[in-house]
Design a protein around this motif. Structure first.
Motif, mmCIF file in Angstrom:
data_model
loop_
_atom_site.group_PDB
_atom_site.id
_atom_site.type_symbol
_atom_site.label_atom_id
_atom_site.label_comp_id
_atom_site.label_asym_id
_atom_site.label_seq_id
_atom_site.Cartn_x
_atom_site.Cartn_y
_atom_site.Cartn_z
ATOM 1 N N MET A 106 -24.453 33.492 5.577
ATOM 2 C CA MET A 106 -23.146 33.500 6.598
ATOM 3 C C MET A 106 -21.549 33.087 6.277
ATOM 4 O O MET A 106 -21.146 33.398 6.352
ATOM 5 N N GLN A 107 -21.229 32.432 5.006
ATOM 6 C CA GLN A 107 -20.243 31.685 5.075
ATOM 7 C C GLN A 107 -19.598 33.112 4.090
ATOM 8 O O GLN A 107 -17.940 33.461 4.619
ATOM 9 N N LEU A 108 -20.389 33.746 3.254
ATOM 10 C CA LEU A 108 -20.061 35.294 3.606
ATOM 11 C C LEU A 108 -19.028 35.929 4.531
ATOM 12 O O LEU A 108 -18.071 36.894 4.533
ATOM 13 N N ASN A 109 -20.425 35.903 5.434
ATOM 14 C CA ASN A 109 -19.728 36.375 6.367
ATOM 15 C C ASN A 109 -18.489 36.589 7.886
ATOM 16 O O ASN A 109 -17.646 36.996 7.903
ATOM 17 N N ILE A 110 -18.342 34.723 8.347
ATOM 18 C CA ILE A 110 -17.089 34.397 7.783
ATOM 19 C C ILE A 110 -16.015 34.799 7.390
ATOM 20 O O ILE A 110 -15.150 35.087 7.881
ATOM 21 N N THR A 111 -16.267 34.971 5.995
ATOM 22 C CA THR A 111 -14.973 34.234 4.536
ATOM 23 C C THR A 111 -14.412 36.384 5.116
ATOM 24 O O THR A 111 -12.978 36.881 5.107
ATOM 25 N N ILE A 112 -15.307 37.296 5.102
ATOM 26 C CA ILE A 112 -14.864 38.790 5.431
ATOM 27 C C ILE A 112 -13.797 39.018 6.334
ATOM 28 O O ILE A 112 -13.708 39.610 6.848
ATOM 29 N N ALA A 113 -14.980 38.451 7.514
ATOM 30 C CA ALA A 113 -14.145 38.706 8.828
ATOM 31 C C ALA A 113 -12.697 37.798 9.058
ATOM 32 O O ALA A 113 -11.549 38.352 9.076
ATOM 33 N N ALA A 114 -13.056 36.700 8.088
ATOM 34 C CA ALA A 114 -12.088 35.754 8.006
ATOM 35 C C ALA A 114 -9.812 36.202 7.645
ATOM 36 O O ALA A 114 -9.014 36.514 8.873
ATOM 37 N N ILE A 115 -10.778 37.583 6.705
ATOM 38 C CA ILE A 115 -9.184 37.259 5.763
ATOM 39 C C ILE A 115 -8.419 39.145 6.615
ATOM 40 O O ILE A 115 -7.810 38.276 5.999
ATOM 41 N N GLY A 116 -9.727 39.261 7.682
ATOM 42 C CA GLY A 116 -8.918 40.418 7.719
ATOM 43 C C GLY A 116 -8.396 39.593 9.443
ATOM 44 O O GLY A 116 -7.248 40.557 9.692
ATOM 45 N N TYR A 117 -9.202 39.098 10.241
ATOM 46 C CA TYR A 117 -9.243 38.717 11.587
ATOM 47 C C TYR A 117 -7.813 37.553 11.174
ATOM 48 O O TYR A 117 -6.638 38.254 12.259
ATOM 49 N N TYR A 118 -7.327 37.194 10.859
ATOM 50 C CA TYR A 118 -6.344 35.984 10.424
ATOM 51 C C TYR A 118 -5.020 36.817 10.820
ATOM 52 O O TYR A 118 -3.827 37.003 11.509
ATOM 53 N N TYR A 119 -4.847 38.029 9.374
ATOM 54 C CA TYR A 119 -3.558 39.047 9.484
ATOM 55 C C TYR A 119 -3.316 39.057 10.951
ATOM 56 O O TYR A 119 -2.336 39.609 10.694
ATOM 57 N N ILE A 120 -4.232 39.659 10.903
ATOM 58 C CA ILE A 120 -4.050 41.421 12.603
ATOM 59 C C ILE A 120 -3.448 40.092 13.819
ATOM 60 O O ILE A 120 -2.334 40.965 13.972
ATOM 61 N N THR A 121 -4.137 39.327 13.666
ATOM 62 C CA THR A 121 -3.863 38.183 15.085
ATOM 63 C C THR A 121 -3.258 37.337 14.651
ATOM 64 O O THR A 121 -2.398 37.141 15.956
ATOM 65 N N ASN A 122 -1.944 36.946 13.642
ATOM 66 C CA ASN A 122 -1.007 36.162 13.650
ATOM 67 C C ASN A 122 0.558 37.771 13.485
ATOM 68 O O ASN A 122 0.540 36.581 12.435
ATOM 69 N N ARG A 123 0.389 38.819 12.626
ATOM 70 C CA ARG A 123 1.122 39.588 12.550
ATOM 71 C C ARG A 123 2.118 39.673 13.288
ATOM 72 O O ARG A 123 3.457 39.430 12.758
ATOM 73 N N PHE A 124 2.488 38.976 14.234
ATOM 74 C CA PHE A 124 3.586 38.748 14.704
ATOM 75 C C PHE A 124 5.075 37.935 14.259
ATOM 76 O O PHE A 124 5.924 37.537 14.165
ATOM 77 N N THR A 125 3.987 36.294 14.455
ATOM 78 C CA THR A 125 4.566 35.288 14.163
ATOM 79 C C THR A 125 4.526 35.698 12.445
ATOM 80 O O THR A 125 5.286 34.793 12.221
ATOM 81 N N GLY A 126 3.818 36.446 11.649
ATOM 82 C CA GLY A 126 3.541 36.501 9.933
ATOM 83 C C GLY A 126 4.685 37.611 10.011
ATOM 84 O O GLY A 126 5.521 36.727 8.896
ATOM 85 N N SER A 127 5.297 38.677 10.556
ATOM 86 C CA SER A 127 5.840 39.174 10.285
ATOM 87 C C SER A 127 7.740 38.400 9.932
ATOM 88 O O SER A 127 8.288 39.039 9.900
ATOM 89 N N ILE A 128 7.568 37.101 11.477
ATOM 90 C CA ILE A 128 8.799 36.987 11.037
ATOM 91 C C ILE A 128 8.624 35.743 9.875
ATOM 92 O O ILE A 128 9.449 35.662 10.006
ATOM 93 N N ILE A 129 7.700 35.072 9.994
ATOM 94 C CA ILE A 129 8.416 33.861 8.885
ATOM 95 C C ILE A 129 8.246 34.633 7.736
ATOM 96 O O ILE A 129 9.086 34.223 6.656
ATOM 97 N N PHE A 130 7.840 35.337 6.960
ATOM 98 C CA PHE A 130 7.383 36.175 5.887
ATOM 99 C C PHE A 130 8.605 36.943 5.617
ATOM 100 O O PHE A 130 9.105 38.228 4.864
ATOM 101 N N GLU A 131 9.701 37.737 6.813
ATOM 102 C CA GLU A 131 10.360 38.187 6.826
ATOM 103 C C GLU A 131 9.705 39.979 6.650
ATOM 104 O O GLU A 131 10.620 40.646 5.458
ATOM 105 N N CYS A 132 8.916 40.548 7.278
ATOM 106 C CA CYS A 132 8.494 41.725 6.621
ATOM 107 C C CYS A 132 7.297 42.482 7.394
ATOM 108 O O CYS A 132 7.068 41.213 8.728
#
Length: 230
Positions: free
Chosen positions: A179-205
């Motif tokens: 279960m924890q591995l399922n969550i991790t695989i989902a999370a490492i992609g999910y967070y990046y994509i759902t936060n792509r707009f703010t992330g692009s500003i914060i990290f200037e890319c």
């Protein structure tokens, strides 16, 4: 927990039947086609505007149906939203099963699953939006779902089988929580994509620039492989 004896879609349909939804027997083909159009239009509308902002009349117009038919087939806007969510989870589960991970060596299968999850999120942003919206609603529409437990058990079984194969082959560390591995695989992609707009500003890319996406996928794979493999 219900067992999936045939395909996931069949199990999901059985779950809906068990939940009391009456099958349509008159003009079955036309009815099924109409329901598919409604569900497709509803998925787009809910993903764009959320449950609160979605309008049944717009769904009906896009589906070339009418509001009365929507209420006849699904009962309410909330019930339609629940069905859209169930179908969204079913779709990703069916797509995972099509990977045929059991035919790959464990490490390759694990990398394949990470790649698939990442690409599925990129190709189906409405899935992430729907899940986000339901979490904002504290998952009230899925509490009574007969379908989601079947899907969840099937996905967990797939991960448990993969981990067992890898451990037996001496490739994976013992005792990895599926279960924890399922969550991790989902999370490492999910967070990046759902936060792509703010992330692009914060990290200037640009998070969605092809080279950034490639680097992120490589990092995701390395992270999971290092976690699981010896």
């Amino acid at each position: 927990m219900p067992k999936v004896s045939n395909t996931t879609r069949q199990a999901a349909a059985q779950g809906r039947k068990a939940s009391g939804r009456k099958p349509v027997v008159t003009h079955a083909r036309d009815a099924e086609a109409t329901q598919r159009r409604i569900l497709q239009a509803a998925r787009q509308e809910f993903a764009m505007n959320g449950l609160a902002g979605a309008r049944v009349d717009i769904i009906a117009e896009k589906a070339e149906a009418n509001k009365r038919m929507i209420y006849h087939y699904f009962g309410s806007k909330e019930a339609l939203f629940e069905r859209v969510l169930e179908d969204a989870y079913t779709d990703i589960c069916v797509a995972e099963q099509s990977l045929r991970l059991n035919h790959l060596d464990p490490k390759t299968a694990l990398e394949t699953l990470v790649r698939f999850t990442w690409q599925y999120y990129l190709d189906n942003p409405d899935f992430l939006t729907l899940v986000n919206n339901e979490n904002l609603q504290k998952a009230v529409h899925l509490h009574g779902s007969e379908v989601l437990p079947v899907i969840s058990r099937n996905r967990l079984d797939m991960m448990e089988t993969l981990l067992a194969r890898g451990e037996k082959a001496g490739v994976f560390r013992p005792g990895i929580d599926a279960m924890q591995l399922n969550i991790t695989i989902a999370a490492i992609g999910y967070y990046y994509i759902t936060n792509r707009f703010t992330g692009s500003i914060i990290f200037e890319c640009d998070f969605m620039e092809p080279e950034m996406l490639r680097r992120r996928l490589e990092f995701n794979i390395e992270t999971v492989v290092r976690t699981v493999c010896k």
